[in-house]
Design a protein around this motif. Structure first.
Motif, PDB file in Angstrom:
ATOM      1  N   SER A 157      22.923  20.591  63.236  1.00  0.00           N
ATOM      2  CA  SER A 157      22.034  21.312  62.326  1.00  0.00           C
ATOM      3  C   SER A 157      21.684  22.712  62.795  1.00  0.00           C
ATOM      4  CB  SER A 157      20.730  20.520  62.141  1.00  0.00           C
ATOM      5  OG  SER A 157      20.096  20.315  63.393  1.00  0.00           O
ATOM      6  N   ASP A 158      21.983  23.023  64.028  1.00  0.00           N
ATOM      7  CA  ASP A 158      21.602  24.321  64.589  1.00  0.00           C
ATOM      8  C   ASP A 158      22.817  25.230  64.658  1.00  0.00           C
ATOM      9  OD1 ASP A 158      20.659  26.466  66.155  1.00  0.00           O
ATOM     10  OD2 ASP A 158      19.192  25.158  67.105  1.00  0.00           O
ATOM     11  N   GLY A 159      22.709  26.419  64.032  1.00  0.00           N
ATOM     12  CA  GLY A 159      23.824  27.354  64.009  1.00  0.00           C
ATOM     13  C   GLY A 159      24.230  27.843  65.384  1.00  0.00           C
ATOM     14  N   ALA A 160      23.383  27.622  66.406  1.00  0.00           N
ATOM     15  CA  ALA A 160      23.723  28.085  67.750  1.00  0.00           C
ATOM     16  C   ALA A 160      24.988  27.423  68.268  1.00  0.00           C
ATOM     17  CB  ALA A 160      22.564  27.817  68.713  1.00  0.00           C
ATOM     18  N   PHE A 161      25.303  26.205  67.773  1.00  0.00           N
ATOM     19  CA  PHE A 161      26.507  25.534  68.264  1.00  0.00           C
ATOM     20  C   PHE A 161      27.764  26.315  67.896  1.00  0.00           C
ATOM     21  CE2 PHE A 161      30.050  22.570  67.748  1.00  0.00           C
ATOM     22  CZ  PHE A 161      30.112  22.049  69.031  1.00  0.00           C
ATOM     23  N   ARG A 162      27.704  27.017  66.777  1.00  0.00           N
ATOM     24  CA  ARG A 162      28.879  27.768  66.372  1.00  0.00           C
ATOM     25  C   ARG A 162      29.143  28.937  67.317  1.00  0.00           C
ATOM     26  NH1 ARG A 162      30.532  25.920  61.537  1.00  0.00           N
ATOM     27  NH2 ARG A 162      29.035  24.733  60.299  1.00  0.00           N
ATOM     28  N   LEU A 163      28.154  29.294  68.114  1.00  0.00           N
ATOM     29  CA  LEU A 163      28.351  30.309  69.144  1.00  0.00           C
ATOM     30  C   LEU A 163      28.710  29.669  70.478  1.00  0.00           C
ATOM     31  CD1 LEU A 163      25.344  32.654  68.314  1.00  0.00           C
ATOM     32  CD2 LEU A 163      27.751  33.025  67.753  1.00  0.00           C
ATOM     33  N   ASN A 164      28.055  28.543  70.795  1.00  0.00           N
ATOM     34  CA  ASN A 164      28.290  27.899  72.086  1.00  0.00           C
ATOM     35  C   ASN A 164      29.594  27.114  72.114  1.00  0.00           C
ATOM     36  OD1 ASN A 164      25.732  28.508  73.624  1.00  0.00           O
ATOM     37  ND2 ASN A 164      24.867  27.599  71.786  1.00  0.00           N
ATOM     38  N   GLY A 165      30.053  26.662  70.935  1.00  0.00           N
ATOM     39  CA  GLY A 165      31.333  25.972  70.882  1.00  0.00           C
ATOM     40  C   GLY A 165      32.477  26.850  71.374  1.00  0.00           C
ATOM     41  N   PRO A 166      32.611  28.073  70.849  1.00  0.00           N
ATOM     42  CA  PRO A 166      33.660  28.959  71.363  1.00  0.00           C
ATOM     43  C   PRO A 166      33.518  29.279  72.849  1.00  0.00           C
ATOM     44  CG  PRO A 166      32.908  29.733  69.223  1.00  0.00           C
ATOM     45  CD  PRO A 166      31.978  28.617  69.624  1.00  0.00           C
ATOM     46  N   VAL A 167      32.275  29.309  73.340  1.00  0.00           N
ATOM     47  CA  VAL A 167      32.084  29.535  74.781  1.00  0.00           C
ATOM     48  C   VAL A 167      32.716  28.392  75.573  1.00  0.00           C
ATOM     49  CG1 VAL A 167      30.383  29.692  76.638  1.00  0.00           C
ATOM     50  CG2 VAL A 167      30.004  30.923  74.501  1.00  0.00           C
ATOM     51  N   LEU A 168      32.523  27.165  75.092  1.00  0.00           N
ATOM     52  CA  LEU A 168      33.125  26.009  75.765  1.00  0.00           C
ATOM     53  C   LEU A 168      34.644  26.120  75.780  1.00  0.00           C
ATOM     54  CD1 LEU A 168      33.045  23.216  77.048  1.00  0.00           C
ATOM     55  CD2 LEU A 168      32.878  22.238  74.742  1.00  0.00           C
ATOM     56  N   ILE A 169      35.230  26.488  74.640  1.00  0.00           N
ATOM     57  CA  ILE A 169      36.687  26.651  74.578  1.00  0.00           C
ATOM     58  C   ILE A 169      37.130  27.764  75.521  1.00  0.00           C
ATOM     59  CG2 ILE A 169      38.606  27.396  73.115  1.00  0.00           C
ATOM     60  CD1 ILE A 169      37.807  24.581  72.570  1.00  0.00           C
ATOM     61  N   GLY A 170      36.378  28.870  75.515  1.00  0.00           N
ATOM     62  CA  GLY A 170      36.745  30.009  76.345  1.00  0.00           C
ATOM     63  C   GLY A 170      36.737  29.699  77.829  1.00  0.00           C
ATOM     64  N   VAL A 171      35.683  29.034  78.312  1.00  0.00           N
ATOM     65  CA  VAL A 171      35.611  28.752  79.754  1.00  0.00           C
ATOM     66  C   VAL A 171      36.621  27.669  80.148  1.00  0.00           C
ATOM     67  CG1 VAL A 171      33.205  29.480  79.893  1.00  0.00           C
ATOM     68  CG2 VAL A 171      33.732  27.069  79.492  1.00  0.00           C
ATOM     69  N   SER A 172      36.920  26.732  79.230  1.00  0.00           N
ATOM     70  CA  SER A 172      37.933  25.711  79.518  1.00  0.00           C
ATOM     71  C   SER A 172      39.297  26.358  79.664  1.00  0.00           C
ATOM     72  CB  SER A 172      37.962  24.653  78.406  1.00  0.00           C
ATOM     73  OG  SER A 172      36.728  23.984  78.295  1.00  0.00           O
ATOM     74  N   LEU A 173      39.597  27.301  78.769  1.00  0.00           N
ATOM     75  CA  LEU A 173      40.872  28.019  78.845  1.00  0.00           C
ATOM     76  C   LEU A 173      40.929  28.889  80.099  1.00  0.00           C
ATOM     77  CD1 LEU A 173      43.540  28.704  77.488  1.00  0.00           C
ATOM     78  CD2 LEU A 173      42.366  30.482  76.179  1.00  0.00           C
ATOM     79  N   LEU A 174      39.812  29.531  80.445  1.00  0.00           N
ATOM     80  CA  LEU A 174      39.767  30.356  81.656  1.00  0.00           C
ATOM     81  C   LEU A 174      40.039  29.509  82.895  1.00  0.00           C
ATOM     82  CD1 LEU A 174      39.155  33.001  83.141  1.00  0.00           C
ATOM     83  CD2 LEU A 174      36.723  32.389  83.080  1.00  0.00           C
ATOM     84  N   ALA A 212      40.225  18.036  74.771  1.00  0.00           N
ATOM     85  CA  ALA A 212      38.974  17.359  74.436  1.00  0.00           C
ATOM     86  C   ALA A 212      37.938  18.358  73.934  1.00  0.00           C
ATOM     87  CB  ALA A 212      38.442  16.607  75.657  1.00  0.00           C
ATOM     88  N   ALA A 213      37.869  19.529  74.570  1.00  0.00           N
ATOM     89  CA  ALA A 213      36.925  20.567  74.126  1.00  0.00           C
ATOM     90  C   ALA A 213      37.260  21.023  72.711  1.00  0.00           C
ATOM     91  CB  ALA A 213      36.952  21.752  75.096  1.00  0.00           C
ATOM     92  N   ALA A 214      38.550  21.212  72.419  1.00  0.00           N
ATOM     93  CA  ALA A 214      38.955  21.628  71.078  1.00  0.00           C
ATOM     94  C   ALA A 214      38.638  20.541  70.052  1.00  0.00           C
ATOM     95  CB  ALA A 214      40.453  21.950  71.063  1.00  0.00           C
ATOM     96  N   LEU A 215      38.800  19.289  70.433  1.00  0.00           N
ATOM     97  CA  LEU A 215      38.563  18.188  69.504  1.00  0.00           C
ATOM     98  C   LEU A 215      37.107  18.118  69.078  1.00  0.00           C
ATOM     99  CD1 LEU A 215      39.988  15.834  68.099  1.00  0.00           C
ATOM    100  CD2 LEU A 215      39.405  14.399  70.067  1.00  0.00           C
ATOM    101  N   ILE A 216      36.177  18.288  70.023  1.00  0.00           N
ATOM    102  CA  ILE A 216      34.764  18.197  69.662  1.00  0.00           C
ATOM    103  C   ILE A 216      34.351  19.389  68.801  1.00  0.00           C
ATOM    104  CG2 ILE A 216      33.927  19.376  71.747  1.00  0.00           C
ATOM    105  CD1 ILE A 216      32.256  16.627  69.608  1.00  0.00           C
ATOM    106  N   ILE A 217      34.981  20.542  68.990  1.00  0.00           N
ATOM    107  CA  ILE A 217      34.688  21.686  68.134  1.00  0.00           C
ATOM    108  C   ILE A 217      35.099  21.377  66.693  1.00  0.00           C
ATOM    109  CG2 ILE A 217      35.145  24.119  67.680  1.00  0.00           C
ATOM    110  CD1 ILE A 217      33.489  23.525  70.196  1.00  0.00           C
ATOM    111  N   VAL A 218      36.270  20.769  66.532  1.00  0.00           N
ATOM    112  CA  VAL A 218      36.757  20.413  65.200  1.00  0.00           C
ATOM    113  C   VAL A 218      35.819  19.410  64.542  1.00  0.00           C
ATOM    114  CG1 VAL A 218      38.609  19.291  63.915  1.00  0.00           C
ATOM    115  CG2 VAL A 218      39.165  20.916  65.745  1.00  0.00           C
ATOM    116  N   PHE A 219      35.443  18.358  65.275  1.00  0.00           N
ATOM    117  CA  PHE A 219      34.576  17.316  64.717  1.00  0.00           C
ATOM    118  C   PHE A 219      33.196  17.872  64.360  1.00  0.00           C
ATOM    119  CE2 PHE A 219      36.815  13.448  66.820  1.00  0.00           C
ATOM    120  CZ  PHE A 219      37.868  13.603  65.927  1.00  0.00           C
ATOM    121  N   ALA A 220      32.673  18.764  65.203  1.00  0.00           N
ATOM    122  CA  ALA A 220      31.297  19.237  65.011  1.00  0.00           C
ATOM    123  C   ALA A 220      31.176  20.292  63.926  1.00  0.00           C
ATOM    124  CB  ALA A 220      30.745  19.795  66.326  1.00  0.00           C
ATOM    125  N   THR A 221      32.264  20.961  63.589  1.00  0.00           N
ATOM    126  CA  THR A 221      32.164  22.071  62.642  1.00  0.00           C
ATOM    127  C   THR A 221      32.745  21.776  61.264  1.00  0.00           C
ATOM    128  OG1 THR A 221      34.226  23.011  63.530  1.00  0.00           O
ATOM    129  CG2 THR A 221      32.140  23.817  64.456  1.00  0.00           C
TER     130      THR A 221
END
Length: 330
Positions: free
Chosen positions: A95-112, A281-290
């Motif tokens: 319900s919080d739009g902040a996840f749409r910002l923190n989700g990409p951060v998770l993908i970014g640091v996982s890729l890094l 796994a990080a990409a999967l939760i982004i898909v499910f959550a958004t």
């Protein structure tokens, strides 16, 4: 004796996890910070302390398989096992739009992290980069959270806390709940890890597999207790934020601090197989959550099924992931 330690650790995690969720959400209310951001920072980072201690000790004694495997395995377990179980208990509304910002951060640091793994080792310079990125992320999440506060999302709190009329008195009580809960879950995790590692070594399991499974799942038990209790109490933002925040902290904080203290080599097996599972796994939760702004029960079942499949592949051979990857390529 080992089984008594397992039972004691389990009881500490469940009981103190309840206190920790209540106190952390109370702190969010007082400082006008959204529960999601509290999950991303205070809850997510606090419950990652066992991973930090375990990786530092493993790096100190020269066991990179446990040090790096602990982080990678914990991130995999956080998404597939913990979030999957929490979603089955109660669908997790985003319900919080902040996840749409923190989700990409998770993908970014996982890729890094995966890109750094290709270097073959994590040196002090990369450790410093990770820590600086963590500091920047924490400040940004806190500032955004102050603007996104939603008082309707605050969890039901203990009656003794609600009765406190003054802000400072309430803050003190919330702080005691949070600190006591955090101490309990860390102690509980330590008991479980010690007992589980002894049992695993008696079975002759390789060091890398121990790091990816026994140590990773053991140090993730605080996240498990916190997310499950948050799901039961219908606090989906805390459950989701706990997993996302913990995974970000595991990579930037644990790998960063550990590399600053003890630079470490990255086992080749983690680069070839487990690191990719972590990113997937990080990409999967982004898909499910958004997609539908909710992680539904059937999606939680998919996550749990994915973790079962991961363990099946990993334990095809007790010699470690190297043999598993080799068998997949044959």
């Amino acid at each position: 004796m080992i089984y008594l330690e397992l039972l004691a650790g389990f009881c500490l995690l469940l009981g103190c996890g309840d206190f920790f969720v209540r106190g952390a959400v109370g702190v969010a209310q007082i400082f006008r910070v959204s529960p999601l951001v509290i999950g991303l920072t205070l809850v997510g980072f606090g419950t990652s302390l066992p991973e930090l201690v375990a990786s530092l000790e493993a790096a100190r004694i020269g066991s990179p398989g446990i040090a790096v495997g602990n982080v990678v395995g914990s991130n995999i377990a956080n998404v597939l096992l913990i979030l999957g179980l929490a979603a089955i208990i109660a669908p997790i509304a985003v319900s919080d739009g902040a996840f749409r910002l923190n989700g990409p951060v998770l993908i970014g640091v996982s890729l890094l992290a995966l890109l750094v793994f290709f270097l073959g080792s994590i040196g002090r310079w990369w450790g410093l980069v990770f820590v600086l990125l963590l500091l920047g992320y924490t400040v940004t999440a806190y500032r955004r959270g102050r603007h996104d506060h939603d008082g309707t999302a605050v969890a039901q709190l203990p009656s003794m806390v609600e009765a406190a009329p003054q802000r400072h008195a309430r803050l003190m009580l919330y702080g005691v709940l949070t600190a006591a809960g955090l101490l309990g879950i860390v102690l509980g995790a330590d008991l479980l890890i010690d007992a589980a590692v002894v049992l695993a070594r008696q079975l002759g399991v390789s060091e890398t597999v121990i790091g990816l499974t026994v140590v990773a799942v053991g140090t993730s038990l605080p996240e498990l207790a916190t997310s499950v209790i948050a799901a039961v109490r219908r606090q989906p933002d805390v459950a989701l934020g706990n997993v996302v925040g913990s995974n970000i902290f595991n990579i930037l904080g644990i790998l960063g601090v550990t590399a600053l203290v003890h630079p470490m080599a990255v086992p080749a097996a983690i680069l070839r197989f487990d690191g990719w599972v972590m990113l997937g796994a990080a990409a999967l939760i982004i898909v499910f959550a958004t997609t539908k702004s909710v992680v539904e029960r059937w999606e939680g079942a998919i996550l749990l099924g994915g973790y079962s499949a991961y363990l099946f592949v990993l334990f095809q051979s007790v010699t470690g992931p190297e043999a598993v990857v080799a068998s997949l390529g044959s």
